[in-house]
Design a protein around this motif. Structure first.
Motif, PDB file in Angstrom:
ATOM      1  N   VAL A 167       0.898  -1.159  -0.116  1.00 38.77           N
ATOM      2  CA  VAL A 167      -0.049  -0.028  -0.008  1.00 38.77           C
ATOM      3  C   VAL A 167       1.039   1.319   0.113  1.00 38.77           C
ATOM      4  O   VAL A 167       0.507   2.052  -0.809  1.00 38.77           O
ATOM      5  CB  VAL A 167      -0.849  -0.126   1.281  1.00 38.77           C
ATOM      6  N   LEU A 239      -3.999   0.779  -6.056  1.00 47.83           N
ATOM      7  CA  LEU A 239      -3.967   1.025  -4.670  1.00 47.83           C
ATOM      8  C   LEU A 239      -5.225   0.807  -3.781  1.00 47.83           C
ATOM      9  O   LEU A 239      -5.204   0.291  -2.624  1.00 47.83           O
ATOM     10  CB  LEU A 239      -3.669   2.693  -4.717  1.00 47.83           C
ATOM     11  N   GLU A 243      -5.445  -1.831  -0.405  1.00 51.47           N
ATOM     12  CA  GLU A 243      -5.955  -1.417   0.683  1.00 51.47           C
ATOM     13  C   GLU A 243      -7.361  -2.006   1.155  1.00 51.47           C
ATOM     14  O   GLU A 243      -7.322  -2.501   2.237  1.00 51.47           O
ATOM     15  CB  GLU A 243      -6.245   0.299   0.566  1.00 51.47           C
ATOM     16  N   ARG A 246      -5.726  -5.171   2.462  1.00 51.00           N
ATOM     17  CA  ARG A 246      -5.105  -5.218   3.705  1.00 51.00           C
ATOM     18  C   ARG A 246      -6.154  -5.094   4.804  1.00 51.00           C
ATOM     19  O   ARG A 246      -6.183  -5.593   5.975  1.00 51.00           O
ATOM     20  CB  ARG A 246      -4.492  -3.950   3.974  1.00 51.00           C
TER      21      ARG A 246
END
Length: 308
Positions: A167, A239, A243, A246
């Motif tokens: 990230v 991105l 994210e 995660r």
């Protein structure tokens, strides 16, 4: 009229190339996280196999004691049946009880052997070589407060580390991709060896055989045809995907920790109750043994108590 030339170019600033470097590093971080997670899963399998082997040893020992007790009962009933003090039905029941105890022992030994074989394969141990378990795995588990379990799990999770690094790198890439009109700066140096053939030196006021030129070029993109917009959208999508991964990993990790805490709480309670039950049974067995030694108890009752 150069005989030979050498040209050197060095990019000083190029946002697109730098963005590509960040994206490549993010892919490397993803692969490293996958490898580290695979190693962690292997270690978890080894620990689980070791714990099963340790439990299998205790179960096998208990099953062996039950076989010994059942065999003692069978021999006693058989002797009493020979004397006519027990019926054939009682003898058959004693034999069936002994056979069931032996079957449970065979099942326990089979489970132990299979778990030992799995443990040997996981650690690369030869299948025919003996292996000795060192100690109770429960003693090696750290006793952490519930408030620290989640933080410890996050700190030890390699996949979460790799996703955080990914990230970060993709964030740098997305910021560079958003700079639409950032210039590309390059420095260049050129050396040429000039020759005097065909009288080239007559056409120049100053003619030197060595020609050196150094310069800096600045290119500002104006007409991109949508290329920058497409690159910015792709960088932003990568991105956001990282994210989301995660966040999903953090959620899965938190759920796994909570479930593990609940399992540990239940197992601790069951362990405490089992220890209390074991203590009570050991006291009852000691009392029964004392009665047998004093002649106030029956050996059959003693053997029956060891079957429980």
């Amino acid at each position: 009229p150069s005989i030979a030339s050498i040209e050197i170019r060095q990019t000083i600033y190029d946002p697109l190339r730098r963005s590509a470097v960040y994206q490549a590093q993010a892919r490397v971080s993803e692969v490293e996280g996958t490898v580290a997670r695979s190693c962690q899963e292997t270690i978890e399998k080894v620990l689980a196999a070791y714990a099963r082997c340790w439990v299998d040893q205790a179960v096998s020992g208990t099953a062996q004691r039950r076989v010994d007790a059942a065999e003692a009962i069978r021999r006693r009933v058989e002797a009493l049946a020979t004397e006519g003090r027990q019926t054939e039905l009682d003898l058959e029941r004693a034999k069936l009880q002994s056979a069931r105890a032996r079957q449970k022992l065979l099942n326990a030994d089979s489970d132990r052997d299979l778990d030992l074989l799995e443990l040997k394969r996981l650690i690369g141990w030869p299948g025919s070589a003996p292996i000795v378990l060192a100690a109770d795995p429960d003693l090696a588990v750290p006793d952490l407060p519930n408030s620290e379990n989640l933080s410890a799990a996050r700190a030890a999770d390699p996949q979460l580390h790799s996703l955080s690094r990914e990230v970060e790198l993709l964030g740098h890439s997305a910021r560079l991709e958003s700079k639409r009109y950032a210039p590309v700066i390059e420095a260049s140096a050129q050396y040429q060896r000039l020759g005097k053939y065909n009288d080239y030196d007559k056409y120049f006021l100053t003619f030197t055989p060595d020609s050196v030129a150094v310069g800096v070029s600045i290119a500002i993109p104006v007409f991109t045809g949508g290329r920058f917009d497409d690159g910015r959208a792709r960088a932003r999508a990568r991105l956001e995907h990282a994210e989301a991964q995660r966040a999903a990993r953090e959620s899965d990790l938190e759920l796994a920790v909570r479930r593990a805490e609940a399992d540990v709480s239940r197992a601790t309670a069951e362990k405490s109750l089992s220890r209390r039950s074991r203590g009570i049974e050991e006291q009852a067995l000691s009392a029964l043994q004392m009665l047998v030694r004093e002649g106030r108890g029956e050996l059959s009752d003693l053997d029956e108590s060891q079957l429980v």
